[in-house]
Write a protein that holds these residues in place. Sequence first.
Motif, PDB file in Angstrom:
ATOM      1  N   ILE A   8       0.732  47.414  -1.532  1.00 54.94           N
ATOM      2  CA  ILE A   8       1.248  48.396  -1.910  1.00 54.94           C
ATOM      3  C   ILE A   8       1.603  48.323  -3.483  1.00 54.94           C
ATOM      4  O   ILE A   8       2.422  47.587  -3.743  1.00 54.94           O
ATOM      5  CB  ILE A   8       2.564  48.975  -1.257  1.00 54.94           C
ATOM      6  N   ASP A   9       1.307  49.102  -4.365  1.00 55.54           N
ATOM      7  CA  ASP A   9       1.904  49.269  -5.505  1.00 55.54           C
ATOM      8  C   ASP A   9       2.265  50.837  -6.179  1.00 55.54           C
ATOM      9  O   ASP A   9       2.115  51.649  -5.309  1.00 55.54           O
ATOM     10  CB  ASP A   9       0.831  48.829  -6.524  1.00 55.54           C
ATOM     11  N   LEU A  10       2.812  50.949  -7.248  1.00 54.17           N
ATOM     12  CA  LEU A  10       3.338  52.184  -7.749  1.00 54.17           C
ATOM     13  C   LEU A  10       2.330  52.909  -8.804  1.00 54.17           C
ATOM     14  O   LEU A  10       1.825  51.866  -9.593  1.00 54.17           O
ATOM     15  CB  LEU A  10       4.764  52.264  -8.045  1.00 54.17           C
ATOM     16  N   PRO A  11       2.140  54.102  -8.892  1.00 53.14           N
ATOM     17  CA  PRO A  11       1.188  54.593  -9.831  1.00 53.14           C
ATOM     18  C   PRO A  11       1.668  54.732 -11.276  1.00 53.14           C
ATOM     19  O   PRO A  11       1.146  54.784 -12.145  1.00 53.14           O
ATOM     20  CB  PRO A  11       0.713  55.905  -9.265  1.00 53.14           C
ATOM     21  N   GLU A  12       3.330  54.778 -11.566  1.00 52.38           N
ATOM     22  CA  GLU A  12       3.864  54.837 -12.797  1.00 52.38           C
ATOM     23  C   GLU A  12       4.658  53.508 -12.657  1.00 52.38           C
ATOM     24  O   GLU A  12       4.987  52.956 -11.754  1.00 52.38           O
ATOM     25  CB  GLU A  12       4.556  55.897 -12.561  1.00 52.38           C
ATOM     26  N   GLU A  13       5.245  53.515 -14.005  1.00 50.23           N
ATOM     27  CA  GLU A  13       6.313  52.095 -14.261  1.00 50.23           C
ATOM     28  C   GLU A  13       7.486  52.197 -13.149  1.00 50.23           C
ATOM     29  O   GLU A  13       7.849  51.230 -12.806  1.00 50.23           O
ATOM     30  CB  GLU A  13       6.720  52.253 -15.571  1.00 50.23           C
ATOM     31  N   TRP A  14       8.119  53.586 -13.225  1.00 53.55           N
ATOM     32  CA  TRP A  14       9.035  53.500 -11.981  1.00 53.55           C
ATOM     33  C   TRP A  14       8.813  54.923 -11.361  1.00 53.55           C
ATOM     34  O   TRP A  14       8.421  55.838 -11.966  1.00 53.55           O
ATOM     35  CB  TRP A  14      10.303  53.440 -12.741  1.00 53.55           C
ATOM     36  N   LEU A  15       9.290  54.779 -10.077  1.00 51.57           N
ATOM     37  CA  LEU A  15       9.462  55.912  -9.447  1.00 51.57           C
ATOM     38  C   LEU A  15      10.824  56.022  -8.481  1.00 51.57           C
ATOM     39  O   LEU A  15      11.273  55.010  -8.313  1.00 51.57           O
ATOM     40  CB  LEU A  15       8.182  55.926  -8.248  1.00 51.57           C
ATOM     41  N   ILE A  16      11.162  57.198  -8.248  1.00 51.99           N
ATOM     42  CA  ILE A  16      12.342  57.415  -7.516  1.00 51.99           C
ATOM     43  C   ILE A  16      12.130  58.833  -6.680  1.00 51.99           C
ATOM     44  O   ILE A  16      11.799  59.749  -7.268  1.00 51.99           O
ATOM     45  CB  ILE A  16      13.649  57.347  -8.321  1.00 51.99           C
ATOM     46  N   GLY A  17      12.718  58.775  -5.442  1.00 48.94           N
ATOM     47  CA  GLY A  17      12.651  59.962  -4.666  1.00 48.94           C
ATOM     48  C   GLY A  17      13.049  59.956  -3.342  1.00 48.94           C
ATOM     49  O   GLY A  17      13.689  59.005  -3.052  1.00 48.94           O
ATOM     50  N   THR A  18      12.710  60.830  -2.552  1.00 50.34           N
ATOM     51  CA  THR A  18      13.290  61.009  -1.060  1.00 50.34           C
ATOM     52  C   THR A  18      12.207  61.204  -0.207  1.00 50.34           C
ATOM     53  O   THR A  18      12.297  61.690   1.045  1.00 50.34           O
ATOM     54  CB  THR A  18      14.410  62.046  -0.960  1.00 50.34           C
ATOM     55  N   GLY A  19      10.883  61.069  -0.630  1.00 51.16           N
ATOM     56  CA  GLY A  19       9.659  61.175   0.132  1.00 51.16           C
ATOM     57  C   GLY A  19       9.385  60.429   1.374  1.00 51.16           C
ATOM     58  O   GLY A  19       8.238  60.656   1.793  1.00 51.16           O
ATOM     59  N   ILE A  20      10.088  59.395   1.770  1.00 49.68           N
ATOM     60  CA  ILE A  20       9.648  58.840   2.970  1.00 49.68           C
ATOM     61  C   ILE A  20      10.340  59.181   4.169  1.00 49.68           C
ATOM     62  O   ILE A  20      11.578  59.601   4.513  1.00 49.68           O
ATOM     63  CB  ILE A  20      10.400  57.005   2.835  1.00 49.68           C
ATOM     64  N   ASN A  21       9.465  59.753   5.007  1.00 51.25           N
ATOM     65  CA  ASN A  21      10.042  60.327   6.256  1.00 51.25           C
ATOM     66  C   ASN A  21       9.332  59.651   7.395  1.00 51.25           C
ATOM     67  O   ASN A  21       8.639  58.631   7.159  1.00 51.25           O
ATOM     68  CB  ASN A  21       9.431  61.927   6.480  1.00 51.25           C
ATOM     69  N   LYS A  22       9.564  60.023   8.581  1.00 49.30           N
ATOM     70  CA  LYS A  22       9.353  59.386   9.963  1.00 49.30           C
ATOM     71  C   LYS A  22       7.856  59.373   9.962  1.00 49.30           C
ATOM     72  O   LYS A  22       7.319  58.374  10.361  1.00 49.30           O
ATOM     73  CB  LYS A  22      10.068  60.161  11.063  1.00 49.30           C
ATOM     74  N   ASP A  23       6.981  60.379   9.818  1.00 46.07           N
ATOM     75  CA  ASP A  23       5.762  60.540   9.818  1.00 46.07           C
ATOM     76  C   ASP A  23       5.089  59.352   9.097  1.00 46.07           C
ATOM     77  O   ASP A  23       4.090  58.867   9.411  1.00 46.07           O
ATOM     78  CB  ASP A  23       5.272  61.730   9.452  1.00 46.07           C
ATOM     79  N   LEU A  24       5.427  59.357   7.751  1.00 45.10           N
ATOM     80  CA  LEU A  24       4.989  58.164   6.702  1.00 45.10           C
ATOM     81  C   LEU A  24       5.199  56.902   7.340  1.00 45.10           C
ATOM     82  O   LEU A  24       4.141  55.878   7.225  1.00 45.10           O
ATOM     83  CB  LEU A  24       5.290  58.521   5.351  1.00 45.10           C
ATOM     84  N   LEU A  25       6.428  56.707   7.856  1.00 42.08           N
ATOM     85  CA  LEU A  25       6.765  55.121   8.108  1.00 42.08           C
ATOM     86  C   LEU A  25       5.954  55.033   9.431  1.00 42.08           C
ATOM     87  O   LEU A  25       5.371  53.757   9.512  1.00 42.08           O
ATOM     88  CB  LEU A  25       8.325  55.283   8.432  1.00 42.08           C
ATOM     89  N   ASN A  26       5.724  55.799  10.282  1.00 37.54           N
ATOM     90  CA  ASN A  26       4.941  55.686  11.524  1.00 37.54           C
ATOM     91  C   ASN A  26       3.589  55.119  11.208  1.00 37.54           C
ATOM     92  O   ASN A  26       2.816  54.536  11.912  1.00 37.54           O
ATOM     93  CB  ASN A  26       5.017  56.984  12.416  1.00 37.54           C
ATOM     94  N   LEU A  27       2.795  55.585  10.199  1.00 36.30           N
ATOM     95  CA  LEU A  27       1.710  54.901   9.699  1.00 36.30           C
ATOM     96  C   LEU A  27       1.624  53.555   9.326  1.00 36.30           C
ATOM     97  O   LEU A  27       0.476  52.929   9.394  1.00 36.30           O
ATOM     98  CB  LEU A  27       1.364  55.725   8.166  1.00 36.30           C
ATOM     99  N   TYR A  28       2.771  52.990   8.926  1.00 32.80           N
ATOM    100  CA  TYR A  28       2.744  51.596   8.697  1.00 32.80           C
ATOM    101  C   TYR A  28       3.451  50.650   9.810  1.00 32.80           C
ATOM    102  O   TYR A  28       3.367  49.524   9.728  1.00 32.80           O
ATOM    103  CB  TYR A  28       3.621  51.368   7.648  1.00 32.80           C
TER     104      TYR A  28
END
Length: 282
Positions: A8-28
């Motif tokens: 897992i890497d980030l597409p930009e030098e830095w990122l910040i946000g709130t976009g981690i939800n239960k559905d996304l976490l369940n994928l991992y």
Amino acid sequence: MNKELPKIDLPEEWLIGTGINKDLLNLYTNFPCRLKSEIFVLCMDGEIEASVNLNHFTVHANDFVTIMPGSIIQIHSLNGEPVLYFGGFSSKYIEQASLNHAAIDSLFVTLGRPIISLKPEGAKLLEEYLHFLIKLYSFFDETTRKSITPHLYNNIHAGIAAMYKNRLQNTTENLSKNELIYKNFTQLVMQNYNQTRNVAWYAEKLKITHNHLCTIVKQVTGNTCIEIISHMVIMDAKSQLKSTRLSIQEISDSLNFANTSFFGKYFKRYVGMSPLAYRNNG
């Protein structure tokens, strides 16, 4: 552990946000992956059971988590509806970052204990700060975001180092025996990496065997003793190359290399370019 873990890497030098939800976490869930970037997370609600390297953790509300590049993470279960703020810096940025001492400190103080539990009022203050960073990210274009990355990187790490150090000073009695050995090892490394890179020397100072020290450090952090020592050496070298006018010879001497040729080979092994090329790059 499979060496071909998804990364897992980030597409930009830095990122910040709130976009981690239960559905996304369940994928991992139950699928380990290796971080190339550095990630930090503030949990304001919900509960996440996960592993970082070989250690099992449960993240609760008001917990702040810092996960270093190279860490193997795996999510095991989720309870409630997690409310998470996340931020991070890409591997590409970290590889060429000029680090101050606060940033260097934070990289090591968080390795064995990635979670710090905050008081509700402290978590709320941090939430407000992350809200501010989210607004900054949205307001600036990519070029401007890139220009502020070094300041943001060092300021965030100064805060992380201060939080962790303060908490660890008050919770040393809660460290396991292995965590305490690791903590003492990292303190020794931070005090002596510019004099010796010999793992046996550190083991002798800690009054344990070389093999025992290597086993504990690998278990706690997922990294070898050599990797941890070399991280310190390389970060110091990078910092001096970017932020001082010292010659390559002077930097080599400050890190106790026998000669500049050996320093150059050592640096290139870990960075992929010579010290001079790194200094002149960007």
